[in-house]
Scaffold this active site. Structure first.
Site, PDB file in Angstrom:
ATOM      1  N   TYR A  65       0.828  -1.211   0.000  1.00 12.18           N
ATOM      2  CA  TYR A  65       0.000   0.000   0.000  1.00 12.18           C
ATOM      3  C   TYR A  65       0.860   1.257   0.000  1.00 12.18           C
ATOM      4  O   TYR A  65       2.028   1.240   0.364  1.00 12.18           O
ATOM      5  CB  TYR A  65      -0.969   0.013   1.184  1.00 12.18           C
ATOM      6  CG  TYR A  65      -0.341   0.281   2.527  1.00 12.18           C
ATOM      7  CD1 TYR A  65      -0.335   1.563   3.065  1.00 12.18           C
ATOM      8  CD2 TYR A  65       0.228  -0.744   3.268  1.00 12.18           C
ATOM      9  CE1 TYR A  65       0.223   1.816   4.303  1.00 12.18           C
ATOM     10  CE2 TYR A  65       0.798  -0.505   4.506  1.00 12.18           C
ATOM     11  CZ  TYR A  65       0.799   0.780   5.022  1.00 12.18           C
ATOM     12  OH  TYR A  65       1.361   1.028   6.245  1.00 12.18           O
ATOM     13  N   CYS A  66       0.234   2.343  -0.460  1.00 14.88           N
ATOM     14  CA  CYS A  66       0.827   3.677  -0.404  1.00 14.88           C
ATOM     15  C   CYS A  66      -0.272   4.612   0.087  1.00 14.88           C
ATOM     16  O   CYS A  66      -1.193   4.186   0.769  1.00 14.88           O
ATOM     17  CB  CYS A  66       1.383   4.089  -1.765  1.00 14.88           C
ATOM     18  SG  CYS A  66       0.121   4.251  -3.045  1.00 14.88           S
ATOM     19  N   ARG A  67      -0.201   5.882  -0.279  1.00 15.44           N
ATOM     20  CA  ARG A  67      -1.206   6.837   0.187  1.00 15.44           C
ATOM     21  C   ARG A  67      -2.539   6.622  -0.516  1.00 15.44           C
ATOM     22  O   ARG A  67      -3.592   6.608   0.104  1.00 15.44           O
ATOM     23  CB  ARG A  67      -0.711   8.272  -0.021  1.00 15.44           C
ATOM     24  CG  ARG A  67      -1.572   9.314   0.661  1.00 15.44           C
ATOM     25  CD  ARG A  67      -1.004  10.707   0.484  1.00 15.44           C
ATOM     26  NE  ARG A  67      -0.987  11.095  -0.929  1.00 15.44           N
ATOM     27  CZ  ARG A  67      -2.009  11.615  -1.584  1.00 15.44           C
ATOM     28  NH1 ARG A  67      -3.156  11.821  -0.979  1.00 15.44           N
ATOM     29  NH2 ARG A  67      -1.904  11.942  -2.862  1.00 15.44           N
ATOM     30  N   GLY A  69      -2.901   4.303  -3.577  1.00 10.81           N
ATOM     31  CA  GLY A  69      -2.997   3.080  -4.371  1.00 10.81           C
ATOM     32  C   GLY A  69      -2.240   3.147  -5.686  1.00 10.81           C
ATOM     33  O   GLY A  69      -2.112   2.143  -6.376  1.00 10.81           O
ATOM     34  N   PHE A  94      -3.788   4.165   1.860  1.00 14.40           N
ATOM     35  CA  PHE A  94      -3.916   4.524   3.276  1.00 14.40           C
ATOM     36  C   PHE A  94      -4.987   5.593   3.497  1.00 14.40           C
ATOM     37  O   PHE A  94      -5.602   5.639   4.555  1.00 14.40           O
ATOM     38  CB  PHE A  94      -2.555   5.005   3.804  1.00 14.40           C
ATOM     39  CG  PHE A  94      -2.474   5.089   5.290  1.00 14.40           C
ATOM     40  CD1 PHE A  94      -2.393   3.943   6.057  1.00 14.40           C
ATOM     41  CD2 PHE A  94      -2.473   6.317   5.931  1.00 14.40           C
ATOM     42  CE1 PHE A  94      -2.319   4.012   7.446  1.00 14.40           C
ATOM     43  CE2 PHE A  94      -2.401   6.405   7.306  1.00 14.40           C
ATOM     44  CZ  PHE A  94      -2.319   5.249   8.072  1.00 14.40           C
TER      45      PHE A  94
END
Length: 105
Positions: A65-67, A69, A94
């Site tokens: 995951y990142c901020r 997607g 996130f």
């Protein structure tokens, strides 16, 4: 690579005893909290990111995951190219995460 909704990602992760959660955000973003038990490898490290990914256990299943997607989708593609077959991207990242969050002290 598979793009999974928040619900699919959580359900699959909870049932997976071979899972590793991978956070590919920047350190500044990590300071806003992270998903419990995640390992952190910043995708913006460029070759350093590739080097660290190459050291991971290729037999594990990675939940990335990142901020939002987007970067995590890129990370999953890189991981697939480096022979990590099971990389799952968290759609919405996130920003849309409804689960538990931990903060670094």
């Amino acid at each position: 690579m598979a793009n999974l909704s928040q619900e699919e990602w959580i359900k699959q992760l909870e049932a997976d005893d071979n899972a590793v959660v991978l956070d590919v955000r920047t350190q500044d973003e990590i300071n806003d909290g992270m998903i419990p038990n995640a390992i952190h490898i910043d995708i913006y490290k460029g070759q350093g990111f590739v080097d660290e990914i190459e050291e991971l256990d290729k037999t594990k299943n990675y939940y990335v995951y990142c901020r939002s997607g987007n970067r995590s989708g890129q990370a999953c593609n890189i991981m697939n190219q480096l022979e990590i077959e099971n990389a799952y991207n968290l759609l919405g990242g996130f920003m849309e995460w409804k689960g538990e969050v931990v903060y670094n002290e």
